[in-house]
Design a protein around this motif. Sequence first.
Motif, mmCIF file in Angstrom:
data_model
loop_
_atom_site.group_PDB
_atom_site.id
_atom_site.type_symbol
_atom_site.label_atom_id
_atom_site.label_comp_id
_atom_site.label_asym_id
_atom_site.label_seq_id
_atom_site.Cartn_x
_atom_site.Cartn_y
_atom_site.Cartn_z
ATOM 1 N N PRO A 184 57.356 34.675 56.042
ATOM 2 C CA PRO A 184 58.573 34.537 55.684
ATOM 3 C C PRO A 184 59.402 33.122 56.152
ATOM 4 C CG PRO A 184 58.366 36.529 57.019
ATOM 5 C CD PRO A 184 57.076 35.678 57.342
ATOM 6 N N SER A 185 60.014 32.689 55.179
ATOM 7 C CA SER A 185 60.971 31.664 55.263
ATOM 8 C C SER A 185 62.251 32.129 56.243
ATOM 9 C CB SER A 185 61.475 30.933 54.154
ATOM 10 O OG SER A 185 62.087 31.916 53.266
ATOM 11 N N SER A 186 62.880 31.156 56.700
ATOM 12 C CA SER A 186 64.283 31.533 57.271
ATOM 13 C C SER A 186 65.440 30.888 56.630
ATOM 14 C CB SER A 186 64.264 30.850 58.803
ATOM 15 O OG SER A 186 63.840 29.676 58.708
ATOM 16 N N TRP A 275 56.192 40.883 47.445
ATOM 17 C CA TRP A 275 57.424 40.845 48.321
ATOM 18 C C TRP A 275 58.829 40.587 47.743
ATOM 19 C CZ3 TRP A 275 55.428 36.630 46.180
ATOM 20 C CH2 TRP A 275 56.084 35.427 45.934
ATOM 21 N N GLY A 302 61.738 33.020 49.948
ATOM 22 C CA GLY A 302 61.341 33.966 51.177
ATOM 23 C C GLY A 302 60.038 33.762 51.658
ATOM 24 N N VAL A 303 59.244 32.831 51.063
ATOM 25 C CA VAL A 303 57.976 32.454 51.607
ATOM 26 C C VAL A 303 58.130 31.003 51.926
ATOM 27 C CG1 VAL A 303 55.516 32.017 51.118
ATOM 28 C CG2 VAL A 303 56.654 34.212 50.310
ATOM 29 N N GLU A 327 56.072 38.740 60.174
ATOM 30 C CA GLU A 327 55.866 39.810 59.157
ATOM 31 C C GLU A 327 54.853 39.072 58.056
ATOM 32 O OE1 GLU A 327 59.713 41.732 57.960
ATOM 33 O OE2 GLU A 327 60.313 41.023 59.823
#
Lengths: 344, 344
Positions: A184-186, A275, A302-303, A327
């Motif tokens: 996941p990215s932030s 996702w 989100g990736v 995750e």
Amino acid sequence: MAEGGWSYRDAGVDLDAAERAKEGLRGLVARTRDAHTLSGLGSFGGLYAVPDGVEGPVLVSSADGVGTKLKVAFLAGRHDTVGQCLVNHCVNDILVQGARPLFFLDYLATGAMDETVVTDVVAGVATACLENRCALLGGETAQMPDFYADDEYDLAGFIVGIVERERILDGSRVRDGDVVIALPSSGLHTNGYTLARRIVFDHMGLRVDDEFPELERSVGDVLLDVHRSYLPPLWPLLEDDLLHGLAHITGGGIPGNLPRVLPEGLGASIDRTAWTPPALFRVLERAGGVDRDEMYRVFNMGVGMALVVAADKADAVRTRLEAAGEEPRVIGSIMRGDGVAWSD
Amino acid sequence: MAEGGWSYRDAGVDLDAAERAKEGLRGLVARTRDAHTLSGLGSFGGLYAVPDGVEGPVLVSSADGVGTKLKVAFLAGRHDTVGQCLVNHCVNDILVQGARPLFFLDYLATGAMDETVVTDVVAGVATACLENRCALLGGETAQMPDFYADDEYDLAGFIVGIVERERILDGSRVRDGDVVIALPSSGLHTNGYTLARRIVFDHMGLRVDDEFPELERSVGDVLLDVHRSYLPPLWPLLEDDLLHGLAHITGGGIPGNLPRVLPEGLGASIDRTAWTPPALFRVLERAGGVDRDEMYRVFNMGVGMALVVAADKADAVRTRLEAAGEEPRVIGSIMRGDGVAWSD
């Protein structure tokens, strides 16, 4: 013209203020340094001894900026996160070639030398250097009146890391049938801010202190989320030779970045239903009326990092990542062809 | 908002133009590379093998910008020199610690991506890299609309060089009684432009195409003179261990830079009558009514590099420099104390 003739200070450049700002950071910067760091602040160049015990040492270097995420920092009056974004971005860019960071240098250009702002920015840089075990070896703080507005600045950074020649990740290990695992990215990381700002501030008419739709946080906080470093979870996997490839998902999204680490003749099939992009991206897509494929070409959706792993190692890699609090999610596989094909 | 929703191009960012500009430079950039350069353009980080045969290899790194000399380039519409200034400045900054360059990365941030301008700027960078035998290993070209004016940009650079640990110039060889030898600058180099522009454009009312007083050249040509590299004349002297110290005379002038390379307890006595500052500096001093000491604190005043040499080697060093086409001049000596004392 000042009475009695011009001086440099009259012309808008305050060399003493720059010195004071640097002096205030001496302790923090010193904490980023290690036994390889041979120079102090103030020398012309920073000195860093090449570490012993690296077989066939290869330096890996990258330059980057923060882009217009800085504009959000200006609006929010918050300057301690952008330096972290910058360092982590650079760390990720060399990590994908198998390298760990050695040292970092920053370039900060401002209109007026506001000591508090400069200190906050460089403190962010130093904090992330410390977290990534990377020496903040030097940098340039340039006062450029007439160039930047008094309360604005640009920030760029340069990183040097090291990898053993035999352990460079260059795509050659990637095989047909390998699995693609996403971390996941932030948030937006440091990409797509020109478009995101247009949508959020101009089209949606939000202000930096307003609540971001669907999120119980302010627009400023959401848009300033720190671009995370993937060094801590991925370094142990690199040391154990479990990764065939790594792609840092920056400008261009998955289609623009994953193919860069694949060899000739191989592409990837990615299932976008594997996702759910965080609410942030769904809000931007809907409010901006942005085409779905364009969203995936501009934003990370989100990736933040894509791993290419042998199919028979995928479970082990996921288990180890989960144990590290990550995750991971399988989002596709490598196949003959080129580029990225959406399988949904 | 474009019909049917936003795209990244509508928002002012043209990723394809950036690619085209980089593509056009591929040949020139490739010429700067050598057997140590293991990566091509387009990889996340640049790869550079640590050269063999360097005893106790120490990396020397520096970051710098061009400062507001860029404003003169904008006024003159000439973009092929500033990249040379940047590279040569960085080369000089690590040379003074005894290092030769390995590789360079640039950061170029623009409002609009004008392919011709980007190509000219990076061509200047690549040309100087080639001249200094330094690989142009990578860089970042950032499009930041709303940040820079369409026809403006900022340019920063980052260099990594190498030196044997035993051959680092760190001031420890400098002795009381050593001689200070000056090498000429090639104009303002990259320092003092905020003050110089105020004097030339605002106070003297000159335009970039006007003739510069006392010089039969245009204001633009005079102010854009390339910051020279001192690597070619000085490298042979470093290899033969003839230099005790080197100071690159940048912002702060001789008093701000020469003491940086002297050990605790030693200073320098400099005789300003030992050389005549070029007409450029005399015009600025007179027209701006600038205090004489302030001139020597802001500008290089005709001295771009100061060498610290054993008194009994000074003649040999001068002879070798003259044979290399240089005009060395003894301007002072090292003595007990600190800082720089003007002896005139």
